[in-house]
Write a protein that holds these residues in place. Structure first.
Motif, PDB file in Angstrom:
ATOM      1  N   ARG A   1      30.656  71.534 -19.230  1.00  0.00           N
ATOM      2  CA  ARG A   1      30.707  71.277 -20.673  1.00  0.00           C
ATOM      3  C   ARG A   1      32.020  70.564 -20.997  1.00  0.00           C
ATOM      4  N   VAL A   2      31.919  69.405 -21.654  1.00  0.00           N
ATOM      5  CA  VAL A   2      33.128  68.703 -22.082  1.00  0.00           C
ATOM      6  C   VAL A   2      33.578  69.339 -23.390  1.00  0.00           C
ATOM      7  N   ALA A   3      34.646  70.136 -23.314  1.00  0.00           N
ATOM      8  CA  ALA A   3      35.115  70.881 -24.477  1.00  0.00           C
ATOM      9  C   ALA A   3      35.798  69.979 -25.503  1.00  0.00           C
ATOM     10  N   TRP A   4      36.296  68.826 -25.062  1.00  0.00           N
ATOM     11  CA  TRP A   4      36.895  67.839 -25.960  1.00  0.00           C
ATOM     12  C   TRP A   4      37.043  66.533 -25.195  1.00  0.00           C
ATOM     13  N   SER A   5      36.858  65.416 -25.901  1.00  0.00           N
ATOM     14  CA  SER A   5      37.048  64.107 -25.298  1.00  0.00           C
ATOM     15  C   SER A   5      37.816  63.202 -26.249  1.00  0.00           C
ATOM     16  N   GLY A   6      38.760  62.468 -25.694  1.00  0.00           N
ATOM     17  CA  GLY A   6      39.504  61.487 -26.476  1.00  0.00           C
ATOM     18  C   GLY A   6      39.016  60.069 -26.274  1.00  0.00           C
ATOM     19  N   ALA A   7      37.844  59.908 -25.633  1.00  0.00           N
ATOM     20  CA  ALA A   7      37.348  58.572 -25.302  1.00  0.00           C
ATOM     21  C   ALA A   7      37.131  57.714 -26.537  1.00  0.00           C
ATOM     22  N   ALA A   8      36.589  58.290 -27.605  1.00  0.00           N
ATOM     23  CA  ALA A   8      36.266  57.510 -28.806  1.00  0.00           C
ATOM     24  C   ALA A   8      37.512  56.920 -29.450  1.00  0.00           C
ATOM     25  N   GLU A   9      38.679  57.520 -29.209  1.00  0.00           N
ATOM     26  CA  GLU A   9      39.935  57.035 -29.781  1.00  0.00           C
ATOM     27  C   GLU A   9      40.786  56.286 -28.760  1.00  0.00           C
ATOM     28  N   GLY A  10      40.188  55.954 -27.627  1.00  0.00           N
ATOM     29  CA  GLY A  10      40.914  55.204 -26.617  1.00  0.00           C
ATOM     30  C   GLY A  10      41.988  56.006 -25.913  1.00  0.00           C
ATOM     31  N   PHE A  11      41.826  57.323 -25.871  1.00  0.00           N
ATOM     32  CA  PHE A  11      42.772  58.216 -25.188  1.00  0.00           C
ATOM     33  C   PHE A  11      44.212  57.953 -25.640  1.00  0.00           C
ATOM     34  N   ARG A  12      44.409  58.009 -26.941  1.00  0.00           N
ATOM     35  CA  ARG A  12      45.745  57.798 -27.500  1.00  0.00           C
ATOM     36  C   ARG A  12      46.404  59.103 -27.944  1.00  0.00           C
ATOM     37  N   ARG A  13      45.669  60.192 -27.907  1.00  0.00           N
ATOM     38  CA  ARG A  13      46.237  61.478 -28.299  1.00  0.00           C
ATOM     39  C   ARG A  13      45.532  62.592 -27.551  1.00  0.00           C
ATOM     40  N   LEU A  14      46.098  63.796 -27.672  1.00  0.00           N
ATOM     41  CA  LEU A  14      45.515  64.989 -27.086  1.00  0.00           C
ATOM     42  C   LEU A  14      44.993  65.894 -28.200  1.00  0.00           C
ATOM     43  N   PRO A  15      44.113  66.828 -27.886  1.00  0.00           N
ATOM     44  CA  PRO A  15      43.528  67.673 -28.928  1.00  0.00           C
ATOM     45  C   PRO A  15      44.531  68.670 -29.497  1.00  0.00           C
ATOM     46  N   THR A  16      44.345  69.007 -30.761  1.00  0.00           N
ATOM     47  CA  THR A  16      45.086  70.105 -31.372  1.00  0.00           C
ATOM     48  C   THR A  16      44.383  71.414 -31.023  1.00  0.00           C
ATOM     49  N   ASP A  17      45.057  72.517 -31.248  1.00  0.00           N
ATOM     50  CA  ASP A  17      44.439  73.818 -30.971  1.00  0.00           C
ATOM     51  C   ASP A  17      43.182  74.025 -31.806  1.00  0.00           C
ATOM     52  N   ASP A  18      43.175  73.530 -33.042  1.00  0.00           N
ATOM     53  CA  ASP A  18      42.017  73.703 -33.916  1.00  0.00           C
ATOM     54  C   ASP A  18      40.780  72.971 -33.402  1.00  0.00           C
ATOM     55  N   GLU A  19      40.981  71.957 -32.564  1.00  0.00           N
ATOM     56  CA  GLU A  19      39.851  71.190 -32.037  1.00  0.00           C
ATOM     57  C   GLU A  19      39.288  71.778 -30.745  1.00  0.00           C
ATOM     58  N   LEU A  20      39.920  72.801 -30.233  1.00  0.00           N
ATOM     59  CA  LEU A  20      39.526  73.350 -28.934  1.00  0.00           C
ATOM     60  C   LEU A  20      38.842  74.702 -29.113  1.00  0.00           C
ATOM     61  N   HIS A  21      37.670  74.819 -28.550  1.00  0.00           N
ATOM     62  CA  HIS A  21      36.908  76.065 -28.576  1.00  0.00           C
ATOM     63  C   HIS A  21      36.378  76.308 -27.169  1.00  0.00           C
ATOM     64  N   PHE A  22      36.968  77.269 -26.489  1.00  0.00           N
ATOM     65  CA  PHE A  22      36.638  77.521 -25.095  1.00  0.00           C
ATOM     66  C   PHE A  22      35.619  78.654 -24.974  1.00  0.00           C
ATOM     67  N   ASP A  23      34.769  78.538 -23.972  1.00  0.00           N
ATOM     68  CA  ASP A  23      33.699  79.503 -23.724  1.00  0.00           C
ATOM     69  C   ASP A  23      34.243  80.679 -22.919  1.00  0.00           C
ATOM     70  N   ALA A  24      34.080  81.876 -23.453  1.00  0.00           N
ATOM     71  CA  ALA A  24      34.560  83.076 -22.760  1.00  0.00           C
ATOM     72  C   ALA A  24      33.795  83.340 -21.471  1.00  0.00           C
ATOM     73  N   ASP A  25      32.594  82.763 -21.339  1.00  0.00           N
ATOM     74  CA  ASP A  25      31.777  82.981 -20.142  1.00  0.00           C
ATOM     75  C   ASP A  25      31.912  81.856 -19.117  1.00  0.00           C
ATOM     76  N   ALA A  26      32.753  80.871 -19.393  1.00  0.00           N
ATOM     77  CA  ALA A  26      32.916  79.756 -18.450  1.00  0.00           C
ATOM     78  C   ALA A  26      33.503  80.254 -17.129  1.00  0.00           C
ATOM     79  N   PRO A  27      33.019  79.730 -16.003  1.00  0.00           N
ATOM     80  CA  PRO A  27      33.611  80.116 -14.717  1.00  0.00           C
ATOM     81  C   PRO A  27      35.085  79.755 -14.621  1.00  0.00           C
ATOM     82  N   TYR A  28      35.476  78.666 -15.311  1.00  0.00           N
ATOM     83  CA  TYR A  28      36.878  78.265 -15.353  1.00  0.00           C
ATOM     84  C   TYR A  28      37.059  77.165 -16.379  1.00  0.00           C
ATOM     85  N   LEU A  29      38.326  76.939 -16.754  1.00  0.00           N
ATOM     86  CA  LEU A  29      38.725  75.796 -17.572  1.00  0.00           C
ATOM     87  C   LEU A  29      39.517  74.847 -16.690  1.00  0.00           C
ATOM     88  N   HIS A  30      39.198  73.560 -16.786  1.00  0.00           N
ATOM     89  CA  HIS A  30      39.921  72.545 -16.018  1.00  0.00           C
ATOM     90  C   HIS A  30      40.501  71.504 -16.973  1.00  0.00           C
TER      91      HIS A  30
END
Length: 376
Positions: free
Chosen positions: A131-160
């Motif tokens: 699952r792609v939890a966030w992507s900056g592709a649409a903005e040309g990878f000019r910034r990183l996500p804020t905490d408010d934009e990130l929602h991680f799955d508690a059941d994910a085998p891992y975060l990378h």
């Protein structure tokens, strides 16, 4: 025949000191001098480093010391293994999901923040759900996500995620994820550059040719408990447990590259004074260069959002491709190397890895100021 001094001592070569390449990166002059000597004869051994057996007691001691040095620099407890593997970070894109994602029902969380995190995605998808939890592709990878934009799955085998995107010059300056989900990070281009709470990562991997040595070896640091559910049918070479049991000498390892990484860790510990001191120097280098960009009245235009700027890779552009080509040609004539941007986005990239001195950045900004004045 008279030879220049640096023909006998590569560490004295001024071009080595002004190497801003994105990788392989510059080695510290003191380490380069030791490497030159070891090619002829390793102190206390009497053989060239290029001809010492990987099965020798001497090399086993090198691996053991290097494992201890990395644990010490990162402040890791004894339940972390340190491996020195081949295949670069690219092999880890496949090797880690083979161990942690194969056969799993829930998707692993991945962040798509730039060129290299994008390379990891399809490799993991071949093994299991992603699952792609966030992507900056649409903005040309000019910034990183804020905490408010990130929602991680508690059941994910891992975060990378990738801590520092080398191509776009983006770097996370905070830790991501949940402490109840294994946290895995590709730190290839900022490994051993600053202190941190590294015991909160379950796995870190980094190929050497940015901050810690030459190409040929990848450092993998992982918590023992991470592998409890790994499949039993993995190929031996691609099984972390087999590599752990063999202390990274399952097959013929890159002896030369591993030895150079050992020299770099000694340099960090004994000459730099540890990762906090290294971080202060890296921040001083980055601040000097970014100040030059910001005070140029738009002549130099940074790629990354200010809050997400990398301390390792400053990526910027000039007004036209022709002006960029002139800049690169003039920089090369002035003795600078490696300033061309990555082939995927072009522009200019100045990499400020551990081995690059502050004096090199001072010379670069002096050159940049002169180039700007000439064209304004």
């Amino acid at each position: 025949m008279n030879r220049p001094a640096h023909a006998l001592n590569p560490a004295a070569n001024p071009r080595n000191a002004l190497n801003f390449s994105g990788g392989p990166g510059v080695l510290p002059a003191a380490v380069l001098q030791q490497v030159q000597e070891s090619i002829a004869s390793v102190p206390g051994v009497g053989l060239s480093i290029l001809g010492i057996s990987h099965r020798s007691d001497w090399f086993a001691a090198v691996v053991a010391e290097l494992e201890d040095n990395i644990r010490s620099l990162l402040g890791l407890p004894a339940d972390y293994h340190v491996l020195f593997l081949q295949g670069g970070a690219t092999q880890q894109f496949s090797m880690l999901p083979m161990a942690l994602l194969a056969g799993r029902k829930h998707a692993a969380d991945y962040l798509h923040t730039g060129y290299w995190s994008g390379k990891a995605l399809p490799e993991a998808s071949r093994v299991g759900p992603v699952r792609v939890a966030w992507s900056g592709a649409a903005e040309g990878f000019r910034r990183l996500p804020t905490d408010d934009e990130l929602h991680f799955d508690a059941d994910a085998p891992y975060l990378h995620y990738v801590s520092n995107e080398t191509v776009e010059g983006l770097q996370f300056h905070r830790m991501l994820g949940r402490d109840d989900v294994p946290r895995i990070c590709d730190m290839s281009s900022d490994f051993l550059s600053a202190p941190g709470d590294y015991s909160r990562f379950d796995m870190i991997y980094a190929h050497a040719q940015k901050n810690i040595g030459p190409a040929g070896v990848t450092v993998v640091v992982l918590r023992d408990a991470l592998l409890k559910a790994a499949p039993d049918n993995l190929p031996g070479f691609l099984d972390y447990r087999a590599q752990i049991a063999a202390h990274s000498i399952l097959n013929t390892p890159p002896v030369f590259a591993i030895y150079v990484v050992l020299l770099v860790t000694r340099w960090l510990r004994d000459q730099v004074g540890g990762l906090a001191a290294m971080d202060r120097l890296n921040r001083a280098k980055a601040a000097l260069l970014y100040q030059t960009l910001d005070s140029s009245d738009g002549f130099y235009k940074g790629h990354a959002a200010v809050a997400d700027r990398s301390l390792m890779n400053a990526v910027f552009r000039l007004e036209t491709p022709c002006l960029e080509a002139e800049f690169l040609g003039a920089a090369q004539a002035a003795g600078f190397s490696g300033l061309g941007g990555h082939r995927s986005i072009g522009g200019i990239r100045a990499s400020l890895y551990n081995g690059l001195g502050l004096d090199a950045v001072e010379k670069l900004v002096e050159f940049m100021d002169g180039f700007r004045q000439k064209h304004r």
